[in-house]
Design a protein around this motif. Structure first.
Motif, short mmCIF file in Angstrom:
data_model
loop_
_atom_site.label_atom_id
_atom_site.label_comp_id
_atom_site.label_asym_id
_atom_site.label_seq_id
_atom_site.Cartn_x
_atom_site.Cartn_y
_atom_site.Cartn_z
N GLY A 505 0.79 -1.18 0.03
CA GLY A 505 0.17 0.01 0.04
C GLY A 505 0.77 1.22 0.28
N SER A 506 0.21 2.29 -0.65
CA SER A 506 1.17 3.59 -0.77
C SER A 506 1.52 4.27 0.51
CB SER A 506 0.39 4.52 -1.73
OG SER A 506 -1.15 4.85 -0.97
N LYS A 507 0.66 3.81 1.71
CA LYS A 507 0.79 4.53 2.76
C LYS A 507 1.86 3.74 4.03
CE LYS A 507 -1.45 8.13 1.52
NZ LYS A 507 -0.37 9.49 1.17
N HIS A 508 2.01 2.70 3.64
CA HIS A 508 3.19 1.93 4.53
C HIS A 508 4.44 2.68 4.73
CE1 HIS A 508 5.48 -1.40 5.98
NE2 HIS A 508 4.55 -2.13 5.95
N TYR A 509 4.49 2.56 6.03
CA TYR A 509 5.80 3.55 6.60
C TYR A 509 7.09 3.00 5.95
CZ TYR A 509 6.40 -0.57 9.62
OH TYR A 509 6.50 -1.93 10.22
N GLY A 510 7.42 1.62 5.47
CA GLY A 510 8.47 1.34 4.84
C GLY A 510 8.50 2.22 3.37
N VAL A 511 7.50 2.38 2.70
CA VAL A 511 7.73 3.32 1.65
C VAL A 511 8.04 4.39 1.87
CG1 VAL A 511 6.30 3.85 -0.40
CG2 VAL A 511 5.89 1.68 0.55
N GLY A 512 7.40 5.07 3.00
CA GLY A 512 7.94 6.47 3.39
C GLY A 512 9.63 6.52 3.59
N TYR A 513 9.97 5.41 4.13
CA TYR A 513 11.64 5.55 4.32
C TYR A 513 12.18 5.50 3.11
CZ TYR A 513 10.83 4.22 9.27
OH TYR A 513 10.21 4.18 10.61
N ILE A 514 11.66 4.77 2.13
CA ILE A 514 12.46 4.87 0.76
C ILE A 514 12.52 6.28 0.21
CG2 ILE A 514 12.30 3.87 -1.61
CD1 ILE A 514 11.40 1.37 -0.51
N TYR A 515 11.16 6.83 0.42
CA TYR A 515 11.23 8.18 -0.40
C TYR A 515 12.10 9.14 0.38
CZ TYR A 515 7.35 7.52 -3.50
OH TYR A 515 6.61 6.74 -4.71
N GLU A 540 4.15 12.67 4.56
CA GLU A 540 2.96 12.42 4.52
C GLU A 540 2.56 10.92 4.77
OE1 GLU A 540 -0.99 12.35 1.32
OE2 GLU A 540 1.08 12.97 0.43
N ILE A 541 3.25 10.10 4.38
CA ILE A 541 3.33 8.72 4.72
C ILE A 541 3.44 8.55 6.02
CG2 ILE A 541 4.21 6.25 4.19
CD1 ILE A 541 4.81 7.19 1.47
N MET A 542 4.43 9.14 6.60
CA MET A 542 4.91 8.73 8.13
C MET A 542 3.59 9.30 8.97
SD MET A 542 7.74 7.41 8.23
CE MET A 542 9.30 7.15 7.19
N ASP A 543 3.11 10.51 8.61
CA ASP A 543 2.09 10.97 9.67
C ASP A 543 1.03 10.33 9.72
OD1 ASP A 543 3.56 13.25 9.87
OD2 ASP A 543 2.72 14.61 8.67
N VAL A 544 0.73 9.85 8.50
CA VAL A 544 -0.38 8.59 8.18
C VAL A 544 -0.25 7.29 9.17
CG1 VAL A 544 -1.83 7.21 6.68
CG2 VAL A 544 -1.36 9.70 6.09
N SER A 545 0.91 6.76 8.61
CA SER A 545 1.13 5.33 9.10
C SER A 545 1.82 5.41 10.65
CB SER A 545 2.20 4.73 8.31
OG SER A 545 3.47 5.56 8.36
N LEU A 546 2.53 6.47 11.09
CA LEU A 546 3.10 6.24 12.28
C LEU A 546 2.54 7.47 13.03
CD1 LEU A 546 6.85 5.80 11.38
CD2 LEU A 546 5.19 4.00 12.12
N HIS A 550 5.61 10.45 15.97
CA HIS A 550 6.46 9.50 15.84
C HIS A 550 7.97 10.28 15.61
CE1 HIS A 550 8.70 5.93 14.69
NE2 HIS A 550 8.06 5.20 15.34
N VAL A 551 8.88 9.58 16.17
CA VAL A 551 10.55 10.19 16.09
C VAL A 551 10.68 10.22 14.49
CG1 VAL A 551 12.98 9.68 16.24
CG2 VAL A 551 11.01 9.41 18.25
N ASP A 552 10.38 9.25 13.72
CA ASP A 552 10.63 9.20 12.49
C ASP A 552 10.00 10.06 11.63
OD1 ASP A 552 12.50 7.42 13.04
OD2 ASP A 552 11.21 5.57 12.24
N SER A 553 8.48 10.44 11.93
CA SER A 553 7.81 11.35 11.26
C SER A 553 8.25 12.82 11.43
CB SER A 553 6.29 11.45 12.03
OG SER A 553 5.71 10.24 11.54
N ILE A 554 8.85 12.94 12.91
CA ILE A 554 9.34 14.34 12.97
C ILE A 554 10.76 14.64 12.22
CG2 ILE A 554 10.57 15.84 15.07
CD1 ILE A 554 8.90 14.04 16.80
N GLU A 555 11.49 13.70 12.02
CA GLU A 555 12.83 13.66 11.26
C GLU A 555 12.52 13.91 9.80
OE1 GLU A 555 15.65 14.00 12.18
OE2 GLU A 555 15.62 13.28 14.18
#
Length: 650
Positions: A505-515, A540-546, A550-555
């Motif tokens: 899915g397009s909102k999986h946090y792992g996809v967010g890390y790749i972007y 956008e992905i991190m905000d939705v999924s985490l 979340h620390v990674d969303s902040i980063e």
């Protein structure tokens, strides 16, 4: 391979309805990778899948027997002439009716596919093709049950479709069954797109029949379950695992409406769904289904049953994915106790390897090595189990910085695995990914990249492993960034993002890390506008999924601020930097250092906005979760860390 359509076959005789259970045990998605459980889970799921398909086929066969044989009710083959009305000299019409009835009876009484085929050929002289539609459906279902000739199955399914797919837009249960059979045959022939089309149409027809109320819901449900199961398998084979989960959840819902609430079959279904969640790295959602399976199996089979042992081992895998290692070890030990009592040496051996990996995660390296030394004595010299033992041994030694010993263990493992690429490509590819990560830990980056590219070549031939191929591509891209080959890394990262969006899915946090890593790569190439676009997607992905706190969303938000700063868009950069400060303030005293750094960066941006020239801050890519998901690793380039998806080490 047995097909779910074998459940439809039970619908063709107008006189007989077999009293089979609506839903048998062990429905699961085939070929799901053992994302955290190791190869044993995939082996068990494969056996479960075969059992499920066989039982499903049997039920569909019994359902098929309840349908009228002909499409034209005015010419029913079952309209037998009353014996009292027969005269010594039958009219030609009476003779024809009798002959047709005898042909029908011969077909209905045939038990094997060969006998059914012979009877069908005899019928072709007396029946037109439209009248033979249900007979072709029943024969196709029988062939699908046997699973030996999917091309022949497809042939009879197509004949049935031509006969039953009328021009009057009327739908029927037999038409839905035919479409399900076509989907099943296409799956066997790896014609996944064609199969998906047939199955989606079957699903729509069943929904329409249920809405109209023209067919009993008890007749619809087994066909609907078969369709949902085949949709799940087909989507999994296409790498669309997140979508497949929706179909598997519907399978469970049908079972819950049909079976007793504590039935063993329902326990198996809950465990299958938990395994499917593990396969897409969603450990949190896997927990309740695994616990439900454990609860049911304990009630039905007792605390010392094999099914309970399997549930506990899976629960250990899930807790490991959640980094709750003590809980994982507890479940593993309880599982081992049962497996030992039952004498299941193969399962026990895998559980012991799992235990060693959990011990490594807990930092108990010597304890893990001692466990593995005991296990290796139980393995065959050229077995996959032996290779897994040496991989885990290498991991423990690598953590102790005994790199020479670790490399020797990895060489032994590779020597075993190299001979098994053709026979066990999925298992070998998973092992190669784990080995490559250990070479990374020892800074053997070129060796790791070479091994991953070899793995990618293997996975490209396996469409159902698209998620793993995406993971490998992400990791290759990360390593190329790590070694300064930024331009070469971008195509791998882009490919990984697209593949993993399809799978998870397009909102999986792992996809967010790749972007996020793509953003870091573009910034390294002095393309801040492209970098900002990638960081914006990542945020956008991190905000939705985490969640935005979340620390990674902040980063991710921090990186977006830096990208806009590099573009000279200081107003936007300041806006996002203020969001970073607000988020860190919500973490309280534990984030004082991060908050202080965020304030420093904000002051720099404000000075730049007022024309004060300062050195541009270095962009920081996101660290990743540890364990079976995307993991964090630091780049040798100052301020840059890069992310990827790693395979299971359990």
């Amino acid at each position: 391979m047995r097909r779910a359509s074998s459940r439809v076959l039970s619908n063709l005789s107008p006189h007989t309805k077999l009293s089979l259970s609506l839903l048998s045990s062990d429905y699961c998605i085939t070929n799901l990778p053992p994302a955290a459980a190791g190869n044993e889970v995939s082996h068990r799921r494969s056996h479960s899948y075969l059992s499920t398909r066989a039982k499903t086929t049997a039920l569909l066969l019994s359902k098929a027997k309840t349908l009228q044989f002909q499409t034209n009710p005015s010419q029913s083959l079952n309209t037998l002439v009353d014996q009292h009305e027969l005269r010594p000299q039958l009219s030609s019409r009476q003779r024809k009716i009798k002959e047709r009835s005898q042909l029908e009876e011969a077909f209905e009484s045939a038990e094997s596919a060969d006998d059914m085929l012979k009877a069908l050929k005899d019928m072709e002289a007396s029946f037109d093709e439209r009248e033979l539609g249900l007979a072709c459906l029943k024969l196709g279902l029988k062939l699908d049950q046997e699973g030996e000739d999917p091309e022949k199955t497809l042939c009879f399914a197509n004949r049935a479709l031509k006969a039953l797919d009328r021009d009057d837009n009327k739908v029927s249960l037999s038409l839905a069954m035919t479409l399900q059979l076509l989907g099943s045959a296409c799956y066997s022939l790896k014609r996944f797109n064609d199969g998906l089309g047939y199955l989606n149409r079957a699903n729509r027809i069943l929904g329409r029949l249920e809405e109209e109320g023209s067919v009993s819901v008890d007749d619809i449900r087994p066909i609907l379950h078969a369709v949902q199961l085949d949709l799940a398998n087909t989507k999994t084979a296409m790498g669309r695992r997140e979508e497949a989960l929706c179909n598997l959840r519907k399978c469970l819902e049908i079972k819950e409406m049909t079976l007793e609430k504590d039935s063993r079959e329902l326990g198996n279904a809950n465990r299958d769904l938990a395994e499917a969640y593990v396969a897409v790295l969603n450990f949190k959602d896997a927990v309740p289904f695994c616990l439900k399976a454990l609860e049911i199996h304990k009630v039905q089979l007792g605390h010392n049953s094999v099914e309970v042992a399997h549930d506990r081992r899976l629960l250990g895998v899930i807790y490991t994915g959640l980094e709750e290692h003590e809980k994982a070890l507890e479940q593993n030990q309880l599982s081992q106790k049962v497996l030992k009592n039952w004498g299941l040496s193969s399962d026990l051996l895998r559980a012991e390897i799992d235990a060693a990996n959990i011990q490594i995660a807990l930092g108990r390296y010597e304890e893990a090595i001692n466990t593995l030394k005991s296990v290796v004595q139980q393995t065959d010299k050229e077995s996959e189990d032996r290779s897994l033992v040496f991989i885990s041994m290498a991991k423990a030694m690598c953590n102790q910085e005994k790199f020479a010993d670790s490399k020797r263990c990895l060489e032994i493992a590779r020597g075993i695995l190299d001979k098994k690429e053709a026979t066990s490509p999925v298992e070998v590819s998973e092992a190669y990914m784990e080995i490559s990560m250990q070479y990374e830990t020892m800074n053997e980056f070129e060796t790791a990249i070479t091994l991953l590219k070899r793995t990618q070549n293997m996975l490209e031939k396996l469409p159902q492993e698209q998620h793993s191929e995406g993971s490998v591509s992400a990791r290759i891209g990360w390593l190329l960034l790590l070694t300064g080959k930024v331009q070469e890394a971008i195509p791998y990262l882009e490919s990984a993002a697209e593949r993993l969006k399809e799978c998870f899915g397009s909102k999986h946090y792992g996809v967010g890390y790749i972007y996020n890593n793509l953003g870091a790569a573009y910034l390294e190439l002095d393309r801040p506008q492209s970098a900002a676009q990638m960081f914006a997607v990542a945020k956008e992905i991190m905000d939705v999924s985490l969640g935005p706190s979340h620390v990674d969303s902040i980063e991710a938000c921090q990186n977006l601020s830096k990208a806009y700063g590099a573009m000279g868009s200081y107003h936007l950069a300041i806006k996002f930097q203020e969001q970073v400060i607000d988020a860190w303030e919500g973490h309280g005293p534990t984030a004082q250092d991060e908050l202080k750094e965020a304030h420093r960066l904000l002051e720099q941006l404000k000075k730049k906005a007022h024309g004060v020239s300062l050195n541009s801050p270095v962009v920081k890519a996101l660290p990743l979760p540890h364990g079976n998901e995307f993991v964090a690793t630091r780049s040798s380039q100052p301020g840059v860390s890069l992310s990827e998806k790693r395979p299971s080490t359990i």
